[in-house]
Design a protein around this motif. Structure first.
Motif, PDB file in Angstrom:
ATOM      1  N   PRO A 228       9.430  -3.172   9.956  1.00 50.52           N
ATOM      2  CA  PRO A 228       8.096  -2.578   9.835  1.00 50.52           C
ATOM      3  C   PRO A 228       7.998  -1.186  10.444  1.00 50.52           C
ATOM      4  O   PRO A 228       7.197  -0.363   9.979  1.00 50.52           O
ATOM      5  CB  PRO A 228       7.198  -3.577  10.573  1.00 50.52           C
ATOM      6  N   THR A 229       8.803  -0.889  11.460  1.00 51.99           N
ATOM      7  CA  THR A 229       8.762   0.436  12.082  1.00 51.99           C
ATOM      8  C   THR A 229       9.193   1.510  11.084  1.00 51.99           C
ATOM      9  O   THR A 229       8.579   2.585  10.991  1.00 51.99           O
ATOM     10  CB  THR A 229       9.668   0.471  13.322  1.00 51.99           C
ATOM     11  N   LYS A 230      10.234   1.219  10.316  1.00 49.44           N
ATOM     12  CA  LYS A 230      10.692   2.198   9.329  1.00 49.44           C
ATOM     13  C   LYS A 230       9.690   2.337   8.181  1.00 49.44           C
ATOM     14  O   LYS A 230       9.472   3.445   7.664  1.00 49.44           O
ATOM     15  CB  LYS A 230      12.080   1.820   8.825  1.00 49.44           C
ATOM     16  N   TRP A 231       9.071   1.232   7.798  1.00 50.61           N
ATOM     17  CA  TRP A 231       8.040   1.318   6.765  1.00 50.61           C
ATOM     18  C   TRP A 231       6.854   2.144   7.252  1.00 50.61           C
ATOM     19  O   TRP A 231       6.252   2.911   6.491  1.00 50.61           O
ATOM     20  CB  TRP A 231       7.586  -0.075   6.346  1.00 50.61           C
ATOM     21  N   ARG A 232       6.505   1.985   8.520  1.00 50.25           N
ATOM     22  CA  ARG A 232       5.403   2.765   9.070  1.00 50.25           C
ATOM     23  C   ARG A 232       5.746   4.252   9.062  1.00 50.25           C
ATOM     24  O   ARG A 232       4.904   5.100   8.739  1.00 50.25           O
ATOM     25  CB  ARG A 232       5.096   2.294  10.497  1.00 50.25           C
ATOM     26  N   LYS A 233       6.979   4.584   9.400  1.00 47.21           N
ATOM     27  CA  LYS A 233       7.414   5.981   9.350  1.00 47.21           C
ATOM     28  C   LYS A 233       7.344   6.520   7.922  1.00 47.21           C
ATOM     29  O   LYS A 233       6.967   7.678   7.700  1.00 47.21           O
ATOM     30  CB  LYS A 233       8.836   6.112   9.900  1.00 47.21           C
TER      31      LYS A 233
ATOM     32  N   LEU B  13       0.824  -1.209   0.000  1.00 48.47           N
ATOM     33  CA  LEU B  13       0.000   0.000   0.000  1.00 48.47           C
ATOM     34  C   LEU B  13       0.862   1.265   0.000  1.00 48.47           C
ATOM     35  O   LEU B  13       0.519   2.267  -0.635  1.00 48.47           O
ATOM     36  CB  LEU B  13      -0.935   0.003   1.207  1.00 48.47           C
ATOM     37  N   VAL B  14       1.991   1.221   0.694  1.00 48.35           N
ATOM     38  CA  VAL B  14       2.912   2.353   0.673  1.00 48.35           C
ATOM     39  C   VAL B  14       3.442   2.570  -0.745  1.00 48.35           C
ATOM     40  O   VAL B  14       3.471   3.707  -1.255  1.00 48.35           O
ATOM     41  CB  VAL B  14       4.077   2.143   1.655  1.00 48.35           C
TER      42      VAL B  14
ATOM     43  N   LEU C 187      -2.623   5.075   2.749  1.00 49.79           N
ATOM     44  CA  LEU C 187      -1.538   5.277   3.708  1.00 49.79           C
ATOM     45  C   LEU C 187      -2.031   5.159   5.148  1.00 49.79           C
ATOM     46  O   LEU C 187      -1.311   4.663   6.023  1.00 49.79           O
ATOM     47  CB  LEU C 187      -0.876   6.631   3.464  1.00 49.79           C
ATOM     48  N   GLU C 188      -3.231   5.580   5.396  1.00 43.67           N
ATOM     49  CA  GLU C 188      -3.820   5.385   6.727  1.00 43.67           C
ATOM     50  C   GLU C 188      -3.937   3.883   7.021  1.00 43.67           C
ATOM     51  O   GLU C 188      -3.622   3.426   8.129  1.00 43.67           O
ATOM     52  CB  GLU C 188      -5.197   6.049   6.805  1.00 43.67           C
ATOM     53  N   LYS C 189      -4.375   3.130   6.043  1.00 38.74           N
ATOM     54  CA  LYS C 189      -4.494   1.679   6.216  1.00 38.74           C
ATOM     55  C   LYS C 189      -3.121   1.051   6.432  1.00 38.74           C
ATOM     56  O   LYS C 189      -2.952   0.163   7.280  1.00 38.74           O
ATOM     57  CB  LYS C 189      -5.181   1.070   5.000  1.00 38.74           C
ATOM     58  N   ALA C 190      -2.132   1.530   5.677  1.00 34.54           N
ATOM     59  CA  ALA C 190      -0.770   1.004   5.819  1.00 34.54           C
ATOM     60  C   ALA C 190      -0.224   1.282   7.214  1.00 34.54           C
ATOM     61  O   ALA C 190       0.469   0.442   7.802  1.00 34.54           O
ATOM     62  CB  ALA C 190       0.147   1.619   4.756  1.00 34.54           C
ATOM     63  N   ASN C 191      -0.521   2.450   7.758  1.00 40.60           N
ATOM     64  CA  ASN C 191      -0.069   2.788   9.107  1.00 40.60           C
ATOM     65  C   ASN C 191      -0.555   1.761  10.117  1.00 40.60           C
ATOM     66  O   ASN C 191       0.179   1.370  11.033  1.00 40.60           O
ATOM     67  CB  ASN C 191      -0.560   4.185   9.488  1.00 40.60           C
TER      68      ASN C 191
END
Length: 546
Positions: free
Chosen positions: A201-206, A121-122, A172-176
């Motif tokens: 996953p933390t870096k992808w979330r950022k 999704l990102v 992006l909201e869903k990806a978060n």
């Protein structure tokens, strides 16, 4: 835009995975599992990431670097310098990435792999964002539907920019949420398949939330209330919306340099003649801006001029000679020709003429010239790979500059000065000159003056080799205040790519409808609606950038 069948998607995905996959072959997967129903998502992921990385650097280091006057070319220069985009820029490569990414997402859903879903999704948001940023309205909701009733869909309907940006924000909201767990809580993560973050996953979330900031600010001139609320929500909810705040979290992609296709573009390792590197010169407005600010990054990005020019009125008429590495000229040898006698760095003015290689009294103008009187890029850009040779997709510097701008708008985004200075510091650190920060931040023109103009100027500087984002900021703000050169196709900078001829012919109804929604300007001229100087929805009614 041709929508490929599922079998074609898998073939493209496997064929275009160009980074070394020796680690992937050690996975406990069926090597013959190439059907879309069985392909392992970790075999598709590297293709999505690497092709996206290449797409971004091929824009930000090549022609858009010319538009944003980071660089100019002194040969084969019409597209780079003059915006002579006669055939239109094809978006087929971007949609190829998206089709592979859709396969990645579908397989991740089938296997309940939330990490892979979030990453997909990102990437979907990043690439669709690029498409609508570049072109305007584009196929979105119907773009990745594959076969329709056994017939390939070659005429998808276009969605408005407004719809596409809204979809990007929702994804992006869903990806978060999907990326909110610890690494140990996910399954099937293969570090080597993730060439950006090694399965973190933390870096992808950022990255997801930093892209949210990017796109909220992108729509801020059209949807100010939405942008304000979105950015303030992210800033206020730091635990729920972590963002890229330090350069070690930047979204970047290195190059292995094992072949021409896996190397830094325009290198002189696989281009033995070195002509592609040799043609790229520093742009005069960029050089002058960096010199005025006493910017230490200039020496990292550019070589000093090989042979400076010296005009000396005490010399006899007709003097033109090289002494101790300098070319000495009597005034009559220069006449009324505009030259640059800076002893250190000389940039090539934007779109200076139809023969830019002749600039600054180059003794050997032409397509194969070697101009010793204009600064080349630093020698690091000759290499196929290197610690600074990266595709740069999103950076801490960009994030801090977004928040600085938001704060200057009066939004609850933190302290504008602190974010501005953090953005500069992150960029200096990235380019190995962080030790100069304390001095640089106090220099005239750098010391914070509380203006968005200054923030965008520093953001423009920090976008070196990633100039596409600077172009999008320029359209939205009018900063930096760049001027087109005398040989440019128009008197102002373009604001979009136009829809390519094939698309206008094959998908005529939908493409024409999208073009008709563009706003013609004085500079659209004979190209009419579908012109690089016609304004898409995003900047219509804003009075920007010109």
């Amino acid at each position: 835009m041709k929508i490929l069948s599922k079998k074609s998607i898998v073939f493209v995905a496997l064929l275009t995975t160009f980074f070394s996959c020796k680690d992937l072959t050690e996975l406990n997967v069926n090597p013959n599992g190439v059907e879309p129903e069985t392909v392992n998502p970790n075999l598709v992921l590297p293709s999505v990431l690497t092709e996206t990385g290449k797409a971004f650097v091929n824009l930000g280091y090549m022609d858009i670097a010319g538009v944003m006057q980071h660089t100019q070319k002194d040969a084969w220069s019409s597209g780079h310098n003059d915006y002579d985009w006669t055939d239109g820029q094809s978006w087929s490569g971007y949609y190829d990435i998206l089709r592979n990414n859709q396969l990645l997402y579908d397989r991740a859903v089938d296997q309940k792999l939330e990490f892979h879903q979030g990453v997909s999704l990102v990437m979907k948001s990043m690439v669709f964002g690029l498409i609508t940023d570049l072109y305007g309205d584009a196929p979105y909701t119907n773009a990745l539907k594959g076969d329709l009733g056994g017939v390939e869909n070659i005429t998808p309907v276009y969605d408005s920019q407004e719809v596409i940006y809204a979809g990007i924000i929702a994804d992006l909201e869903k990806a978060n949420t999907l990326l909110s767990k610890t690494k140990a809580e996910y399954s099937s993560i293969v570090d080597e398949a993730d060439v950006y973050y090694k399965g973190d996953p933390t870096k992808w979330r950022k990255l997801a939330n930093s892209l949210l900031l990017r796109y909220y600010m992108r729509i801020s001139s059209k949807k100010a209330d939405v942008a304000k609320a979105g950015i303030e929500k992210i800033v206020a909810g730091a635990a729920q919306y972590p963002i890229i705040s330090v350069e070690t979290d930047d979204a970047t992609m290195s190059f292995p340099g094992t072949s021409d296709g896996t190397s830094w573009p325009a290198n002189s390792v696989y281009d033995i003649s070195g002509s592609n590197y040799r043609r790229i010169k520093m742009s005069a407005p960029f050089v002058k801006a960096l010199q005025a600010l006493k910017d230490p990054r200039l020496a990292i990005w550019a070589n000093k001029v090989e042979i400076p020019l010296v005009v000396d009125a005490t010399l006899p008429a007709g003097t033109d000679k090289i002494v101790n590495g300098k070319r000495y000229l009597s005034p009559d040898k220069v006449g009324t020709t505009v030259i640059d006698t800076d002893p250190d760095y000389v940039g090539l003015p934007p779109s200076v003429s139809a023969l830019p290689s002749a600039y600054n009294l180059n003794p050997t103008p032409g397509q194969t010239s070697f101009n010793p009187h204009v600064s080349f890029l630093n020698d690091i850009y000759k290499a196929a790979k290197g610690p600074l040779l990266k595709s740069r997709l999103v950076s801490a510097a960009e994030v801090h500059f977004i928040l600085a701008e938001a704060a200057l708008k009066g939004w609850a985004a933190g302290d504008a000065k602190a974010h501005y200075e953090a953005g500069i510091k992150a960029s200096l650190n990235t380019w190995t000159v962080g030790s100069n920060y304390a001095t640089y931040i106090t220099n005239p023109g750098v010391a914070f003056d509380k203006t968005i103009k200054q923030v965008i100027q520093q953001k423009w500087i920090a976008s070196w080799t990633a100039a596409t984002e600077a172009w999008f900021d320029y359209r939205r703000t009018g900063f930096p205040e760049l001027k087109a050169g005398p040989a440019a196709k128009r008197a102002v900078l373009p604001v979009r790519f136009y829809y390519m001829k094939d698309e206008m012919n094959i998908n005529a109804k939908n493409a024409t409808a999208a073009a008709d929604k563009l706003e013609t300007t004085t500079y659209s001229q004979a190209q009419g609606k579908n012109s690089p100087w016609s304004k898409p929805w995003l900047i219509q009614g804003t009075g920007k950038p010109w």
